[in-house]
Motif scaffolding. Structure first.
Motif, mmCIF file in Angstrom:
data_model
loop_
_atom_site.group_PDB
_atom_site.id
_atom_site.type_symbol
_atom_site.label_atom_id
_atom_site.label_comp_id
_atom_site.label_asym_id
_atom_site.label_seq_id
_atom_site.Cartn_x
_atom_site.Cartn_y
_atom_site.Cartn_z
ATOM 1 N N LYS A 5 -6.788 -3.015 -1.577
ATOM 2 C CA LYS A 5 -6.355 -2.924 -2.739
ATOM 3 C C LYS A 5 -5.779 -1.346 -3.028
ATOM 4 C CE LYS A 5 -7.754 -2.428 -7.648
ATOM 5 N NZ LYS A 5 -8.971 -2.277 -8.245
ATOM 6 N N GLY A 34 -2.415 -1.098 -1.851
ATOM 7 C CA GLY A 34 -1.262 -1.788 -2.448
ATOM 8 C C GLY A 34 -1.170 -3.243 -1.723
ATOM 9 N N PHE A 75 -1.815 -6.337 -2.301
ATOM 10 C CA PHE A 75 -2.928 -7.101 -3.216
ATOM 11 C C PHE A 75 -3.275 -8.443 -2.889
ATOM 12 C CE2 PHE A 75 -0.990 -3.430 -5.774
ATOM 13 C CZ PHE A 75 -2.286 -2.979 -6.177
ATOM 14 N N SER A 76 -2.216 -9.234 -2.298
ATOM 15 C CA SER A 76 -2.485 -10.561 -1.786
ATOM 16 C C SER A 76 -3.459 -10.844 -0.787
ATOM 17 C CB SER A 76 -0.986 -11.158 -1.155
ATOM 18 O OG SER A 76 -1.222 -12.509 -0.707
ATOM 19 N N GLU A 106 -6.790 -9.976 -2.532
ATOM 20 C CA GLU A 106 -7.304 -11.100 -3.189
ATOM 21 C C GLU A 106 -7.968 -12.219 -2.524
ATOM 22 O OE1 GLU A 106 -3.573 -12.121 -5.151
ATOM 23 O OE2 GLU A 106 -3.837 -10.736 -6.826
ATOM 24 N N LEU A 119 -9.454 -8.988 -8.700
ATOM 25 C CA LEU A 119 -8.631 -9.583 -7.643
ATOM 26 C C LEU A 119 -8.870 -11.143 -7.367
ATOM 27 C CD1 LEU A 119 -9.634 -6.773 -4.850
ATOM 28 C CD2 LEU A 119 -7.105 -7.256 -6.114
#
Length: 111
Positions: free
Chosen positions: A43, A46, A48-49, A52, A101
């Protein structure tokens, strides 16, 4: 002049390898802690996928950890992979800390 010591973060590849090894060895607590660190670190940069993905992995692992007593949930390490761990590490804390997330349905469950 102040002599500051800056702690170097371990490489993400090293943290990921530790996560994989813990999973292979069946050490669910260590795997959950490494997944937590990966979610936070990814995170930060950056991704993010991927963050998560590891947040969901962390929560799934945390949900199967024992949590009946305080001894079950008290963190034995202060940080993993350069990320501070919560003092108490269990599924509700993970769900709250990683809620941004997690899938909204998952993040809101049992809170």
């Amino acid at each position: 002049m102040v002599d500051e010591q800056v702690e170097q973060l371990p490489a993400l590849s090293e943290v990921r390898q530790n996560y994989e090894e813990a999973r292979e060895q069946g050490d669910h607590r260590a795997a959950a802690e490494y997944a937590y660190a990966l979610a936070i670190r990814l995170k930060w940069i950056g991704l993010f996928s991927e963050a998560e993905h590891f947040a969901a992995e962390c929560l799934a692992l945390a949900e199967i950890l024992p949590s009946a007593t305080l001894d079950d949930v008290v963190s034995t390490r202060s940080s993993v992979g350069g990320v501070p761990l919560p003092d108490h590490f269990h599924d509700d804390v993970v769900r709250w800390r990683l809620s941004n997330l997690l899938d909204p349905a998952e993040a809101g469950r049992r809170l």
